[in-house]
Design a protein around this motif. Structure first.
Motif, mmCIF file in Angstrom:
data_model
loop_
_atom_site.group_PDB
_atom_site.id
_atom_site.type_symbol
_atom_site.label_atom_id
_atom_site.label_comp_id
_atom_site.label_asym_id
_atom_site.label_seq_id
_atom_site.Cartn_x
_atom_site.Cartn_y
_atom_site.Cartn_z
ATOM 1 N N ASP A 137 -5.383 3.397 -7.712
ATOM 2 C CA ASP A 137 -4.036 3.518 -7.225
ATOM 3 C C ASP A 137 -2.973 3.446 -8.310
ATOM 4 O O ASP A 137 -2.150 4.146 -8.243
ATOM 5 N N CYS A 152 0.928 -1.136 -0.037
ATOM 6 C CA CYS A 152 -0.159 -0.114 -0.020
ATOM 7 C C CYS A 152 0.802 1.371 -0.173
ATOM 8 O O CYS A 152 0.423 2.289 -0.736
ATOM 9 N N CYS A 197 2.143 2.905 -3.445
ATOM 10 C CA CYS A 197 1.332 3.783 -4.209
ATOM 11 C C CYS A 197 1.025 4.999 -3.518
ATOM 12 O O CYS A 197 0.865 6.228 -4.039
ATOM 13 N N HIS A 198 0.706 4.842 -2.200
ATOM 14 C CA HIS A 198 0.269 6.070 -1.309
ATOM 15 C C HIS A 198 1.350 6.800 -0.831
ATOM 16 O O HIS A 198 2.097 6.430 0.106
#
Length: 527
Positions: free
Chosen positions: A107, A53, A56-57
């Protein structure tokens, strides 16, 4: 005979071979299908890790704030991962995997095509954005007990109220617990509940409460102290005078209800420097709130009876009044005209002075600040507005208007604190923009034509809706002209209110409306 037997054996063998091939293909297909499903699952698991996660974040603080949050940094030793909060529970298989697919594709696309430096991180931290990506069923799955060990009495009161009114409130857990997944030291969820028994904001020592209102000895600026609270209201002395109310046909974007221009004289009055703030409004709410649902006719009867000392204030909000934008000095919003009038009644009772909403004439006179131009600052509405053919080619000017108003081009689609704008010549902030402001007048589009050419302290008392002035954070610059008029749309603004009868205190479908108060000098200045 022999030939027929051989033919039967031949066809029988052919059928067996056909079925063998079909069975073989079926099992190969089954194995491949299982392999694909298992591979997809393993891939899904791999890309559902916190590390994946984070790839992408790229929010600069997302990992640090997550590690500091109560979902990771807690006494139980349990760590809640990204997918636990941002996807529906796995037992809702279809919802879980379809949501995962949609978010995953979104995303990856964003990571490949967008520059994180262009993101509005503040906006992405707000409630409006968060509720889209926090399924409530995920919160409920983890928190099956709304009353865990160690919960405060305020928390019990809030959760009981939520449990009993869940459908009516239409709130998600994240609405009151915005900081549990990503820690924000400036966030206080108790400010946001709007539920009886729950403290709004920081607890204040009662010894700091004002015991008396401010004594006013002359017609000059003063700061009102509200007894029984630690809250003040900064009041500006607005000298009386005569001005040209309305706009001429030459003014860009002028509408018919802004004329004909009339010479209007207004008497001196005090006006609040800023729009009524959440700090001020919650003080009123805390002292007058109605426990539960009180029939409107009972409220009206109580508050219109001069022999009744206790004012019936708002019932608990059925939503999230400040929209998660913040409290403090930001303007209080979503209350009805009746609620604004009741606030004035309460403030009058607390201080012994006469507080009320401004008349439309007082409002325009104060907003102009002695000027006669479309705005109290220089510039033409044509230069600042986003409307018109040329705006498809050239952007509107913003440098000269942005220091004075909060409007569609600089608001980030929410209200702002008054400290970010400059005051007008009378020392008043946000007379244009931020939120529309209630006036004491009923709306009549032909009001000016019914007045004499010269009039003193006019007030319109007949009509169905109330006047609102000044435009709001979502308004185009053309709607922020000092002469621009608007009015309430009561039924429309209450369209999604689930209550019957509809609330007399809170609007469910309007964010950009608030008010500011005026005070009559004769009631304030001690002789």
């Amino acid at each position: 005979m022999r030939k027929n037997t051989l033919s039967k054996h031949y066809h029988s063998g052919k059928k067996r071979n056909f079925f063998k091939k079909r069975t073989f293909i079926f099992f190969i297909g089954l194995i491949l299908g299982i392999a694909i499903v298992v591979s997809a699952y393993l891939t899904s698991v791999h890309f559902s890790t916190d590390e994946s996660c984070m790839v992408c974040h790229v929010h600069p603080h997302v990992e640090d704030s997550w590690k500091l949050s109560t979902h990771v940094n807690n006494g139980s030793g349990v760590k809640v991962s990204c997918v636990d909060c941002h996807l529906p529970p796995q037992n809702d298989t279809w919802d879980h995997y379809t949501a995962k697919l949609k978010l995953g594709l979104k995303d990856v696309w964003g990571y490949m095509t967008k520059d994180s430096a262009d993101f509005d991180w503040d906006m992405k931290s707000e409630l409006d954005h968060a509720v889209k990506y926090i399924p409530n069923q995920s919160c409920v799955k983890c928190h099956q007990n709304l009353f865990p060990e160690g919960i405060t009495s305020d928390g019990i009161t809030a959760h009981l109220y939520y449990e009993e009114n869940e459908k009516k409130l239409n709130l998600q857990c994240i609405s009151c617990h915005l900081d549990v997944g990503h820690y924000n030291p400036n966030y206080t969820h108790s400010k946001l509940t709007g539920i009886p028994g729950v403290t709004f904001g920081v607890t204040i020592d009662p010894s700091m409460y004002f015991k008396e209102p401010t004594k006013v000895n002359a017609f000059e600026d003063f700061e009102e102290q509200i007894p029984g609270t630690a809250v003040t209201v900064a009041m500006k002395a607005i000298p009386g005078g005569t001005f040209q109310m309305g706009s001429t046909a030459k003014e860009p974007f002028r509408k018919e209800d802004e004329g004909p221009v009339r010479t209007v004289t207004v008497s001196p009055f005090f006006m609040a420097e800023i729009e009524t703030s959440w700090d001020q409004y919650w003080a009123f709410y805390a002292q007058t709130m109605s426990e539960g649902r009180i029939p409107p006719e009972d409220v009206y009867a109580n508050n219109s009876n001069p022999e009744v000392d206790a004012i019936s204030g708002p019932t608990p909000p059925f939503g999230f009044p400040d929209q998660g934008w913040g409290g403090g000095e930001r303007p209080a919003i979503t209350m009805t005209h009746y609620a604004a009038e009741t606030f004035c009644q309460w403030l009058s009772q607390k201080t012994g002075k006469k507080y009320r909403l401004p008349t439309e004439a007082e409002w325009e006179y104060a907003a102009r600040g002695g000027t006669e131009t479309p705005y109290f600052f220089p510039g033409s509405p044509k230069d600042y507005s986003n409307l018109g053919f040329w705006r498809k080619i050239f952007d509107a000017k913003t440098d000269s208007i942005s220091p004075y108003v909060i409007y569609t081009n600089n608001s980030r689609n929410r209200t702002q604190e008054p400290s970010v704008v400059r005051a007008n010549p009378f020392g008043l902030k946000n007379m244009s923009g931020n939120v529309m402001e209630y006036c004491a007048d009923k709306y009549d589009e032909k009001a000016y034509s019914k007045w004499a050419e010269q009039v003193t302290d006019p007030l319109v008392t007949e009509g169905e809706e109330w006047v609102v002035r000044g435009g709001n954070y979502a308004s185009d610059a053309s709607e922020l002209r000092v002469a621009a008029r608007d009015y309430t749309k009561h039924d429309t603004w209450l369209k999604t209110d689930p209550q019957q009868p509809k609330s007399i205190w809170w609007y469910s479908d309007i964010r950009g409306v608030g008010f500011r108060v005026v005070c009559e000098p004769a009631s304030a200045i001690e002789q």
